[in-house]
Design a protein around this motif. Sequence first.
Motif, PDB file in Angstrom:
ATOM      1  N   ASP A   1      18.833   6.424 163.183  1.00  0.00           N
ATOM      2  CA  ASP A   1      17.819   6.623 162.453  1.00  0.00           C
ATOM      3  C   ASP A   1      17.076   7.496 160.979  1.00  0.00           C
ATOM      4  OD1 ASP A   1      16.592   6.841 165.122  1.00  0.00           O
ATOM      5  OD2 ASP A   1      17.153   8.964 165.603  1.00  0.00           O
ATOM      6  N   ALA A   2      18.950   7.833 160.144  1.00  0.00           N
ATOM      7  CA  ALA A   2      18.544   7.481 159.302  1.00  0.00           C
ATOM      8  C   ALA A   2      18.075   5.952 158.333  1.00  0.00           C
ATOM      9  CB  ALA A   2      19.770   7.870 158.455  1.00  0.00           C
TER      10      ALA A   2
ATOM     11  N   ARG B   1      16.813   2.931 159.143  1.00  0.00           N
ATOM     12  CA  ARG B   1      15.526   2.988 159.643  1.00  0.00           C
ATOM     13  C   ARG B   1      14.541   3.734 158.811  1.00  0.00           C
ATOM     14  NH1 ARG B   1      15.825   3.338 165.596  1.00  0.00           N
ATOM     15  NH2 ARG B   1      15.783   1.700 166.986  1.00  0.00           N
ATOM     16  N   GLU B   2      15.132   4.742 158.628  1.00  0.00           N
ATOM     17  CA  GLU B   2      13.734   4.901 157.015  1.00  0.00           C
ATOM     18  C   GLU B   2      13.991   4.679 156.142  1.00  0.00           C
ATOM     19  OE1 GLU B   2      13.532   9.760 157.958  1.00  0.00           O
ATOM     20  OE2 GLU B   2      13.547   9.571 160.246  1.00  0.00           O
ATOM     21  N   ALA B   3      14.797   4.661 156.054  1.00  0.00           N
ATOM     22  CA  ALA B   3      15.764   3.965 154.321  1.00  0.00           C
ATOM     23  C   ALA B   3      15.420   2.821 154.222  1.00  0.00           C
ATOM     24  CB  ALA B   3      17.296   4.858 154.055  1.00  0.00           C
ATOM     25  N   GLU B   4      14.910   1.892 155.376  1.00  0.00           N
ATOM     26  CA  GLU B   4      14.834   0.749 155.458  1.00  0.00           C
ATOM     27  C   GLU B   4      15.851  -0.291 154.107  1.00  0.00           C
ATOM     28  OE1 GLU B   4      11.012  -1.105 156.187  1.00  0.00           O
ATOM     29  OE2 GLU B   4      10.635   0.100 157.040  1.00  0.00           O
TER      30      GLU B   4
END
Length: 197
Positions: free
Chosen positions: A145-146, A148-151
């Motif tokens: 999840d992190a 994905r958010e950080a991309e």
Amino acid sequence: MFVLTIDQRGSRHGTDRVPELLDALAGTRVLRGFERTVGDEVQGVLDDPEVVVDTALRVLRDGGWSVGIGAGAVDEPLPASPREGAGPAFVLARDAVEAAKSRQRPVPVAVRGADEVAASDADAVLALLGAVAARRTDAGWAAVDAAREAEAGGQDVVARALGVSQQAVSQRLRTAMWAEEVAARPAAARLLTRAAG
């Protein structure tokens, strides 16, 4: 076109989770938004195979749902509500969700399409992705999840967000098979496109 039919598993013995699913899917890019069709079932019409893959995997992550994907033509003009829609993709989605409910399927997802071979291949890839995700630990999901958010931010951004070392992030993402999922998602989307004919 793609029709997703999502049915709650074991709903006769539990609470109605359809409102919570509809809230979770509210921001999904669709042609016709997800809505309750009958009982504990939800249906939506999409035209982007990448969104189909993402949506199916998101629903599988939540657990308690069978996901059927019908890939094919729909009768046009498409009505405002998926409940009123017709055409091969709707019939295929019905067949797919019934197959997804089978107890012989460890991952409750199935694909049926105009091109049966491509649909079978898409089915296999999505089931494999679902199986990989189902084995993730909470720490693995937190890292995914992190990430994905950080991309484009990199593992240092993920490490700071999680309060762990970059080495720990790397290990968690490797164990979660995140790179493999990222690589397989486009393949699943391409197979869905072929399945639609």
